[in-house]
Motif scaffolding. Sequence first.
Motif, PDB file in Angstrom:
ATOM      1  N   THR A 270      -0.118  -2.283  -5.037  1.00  0.00           N
ATOM      2  CA  THR A 270      -0.593  -1.013  -5.569  1.00  0.00           C
ATOM      3  C   THR A 270      -0.594  -1.132  -7.081  1.00  0.00           C
ATOM      4  OG1 THR A 270       1.637  -0.067  -5.502  1.00  0.00           O
ATOM      5  CG2 THR A 270       0.186   0.383  -3.627  1.00  0.00           C
TER       6      THR A 270
ATOM      7  N   GLY B  20       0.771  -1.232   0.000  1.00  0.00           N
ATOM      8  CA  GLY B  20       0.000   0.000   0.000  1.00  0.00           C
ATOM      9  C   GLY B  20       0.798   1.276   0.000  1.00  0.00           C
TER      10      GLY B  20
ATOM     11  N   TYR C  23      -5.148   0.437  -4.701  1.00  0.00           N
ATOM     12  CA  TYR C  23      -4.592  -0.522  -3.754  1.00  0.00           C
ATOM     13  C   TYR C  23      -5.605  -1.640  -3.557  1.00  0.00           C
ATOM     14  CZ  TYR C  23      -2.895  -2.017   0.957  1.00  0.00           C
ATOM     15  OH  TYR C  23      -2.450  -2.709   2.053  1.00  0.00           O
TER      16      TYR C  23
END
Length: 324
Positions: free
Chosen positions: A193, A5, A64
């Motif tokens: 991500t 993330g 994400y």
Amino acid sequence: MRRLGSVQHKVPCVFVTEVKEEQSRKRECQQFQVLASDRVNPVALEADVHNAVATEKLDGTCCYVTLYKGRPHLWARLDRKPNKQAEKRFKKYQHVHRSCKGFSWNLEEDFKSVPEQWIPAHRVKHDNGRPIPDQLGHIPGWVPVDKDNKQYCWHSSVVDFRVGAAVVLRPTADDDHRLEVAAVPLSDLMEQTLELIGTNVNGNPYGLGSKKQPLHCLVSHGSIRIRNAPSVDLQQLCSWFQQSPEGRVEGVVWHCDDGTLVKIHRHHVGLMWPDGGSYLGDRPVVIHVDWTSDECSGSKNLFTSLSALNGHTFGRLQDIQFEP
């Protein structure tokens, strides 16, 4: 490659940068440019950037994949930003001190509210359990994509929430130059991500879809490798951006063995983006989306449109056209 993330565009430049007081080529409201010097960033040298993997920096919006209500879910980027009064105070401080270092934030009162489900991005620093802003005064974070929220309609278009799958663009397994558009379980993308690119994102520099038939997809950060990347040398990179077909990219992100990421953007060397098309948009692509009517509940959506093209190959990514 990019996980947990973290937010990719916070990656430092591979070169030491210098600020010049002239109109930014990247942001109209910014009266200065951040330009690369010919000195390699010590952070990059320490991470052995010369032996790192070079990947394409993509021009879209960051996403994400992590759990929401116990299931893998797509989250959209949402920075927590200062309110008007705090922003005014912050800009005044920067003007007086020519720096943001030493500015003091009131974490309780200075920031706009965010949805209850909002979470800070990994690597955001905390003070007494509260996330603190970066040097721009932002607290990077995420909110779960709500399919009924029009603000995230293009995020929602690439996800089938019922079965937990997403439309992903990636290199094929047997040829890293050839791309494929595939339906991938969100569980396969956990803690990654990705970049959402397409018709209605950042001016669509890759030429995907059209107003009548919009096309969007997710691209995992680090998945588009640059096969013939130049050396980490300012002059070589400038020449590559301007003269090589592979150099028609927004920028380069180097993935070092120790996990460090460093980047360079075309604006760091005074070049425009986009500028005459993109290398990604010109690459061949095959469609691998086989979605049954039961899976999509009989509705017409991106999954069914791509399924009608299953197995089709297009000479260029930007040539994908849906059947009427």
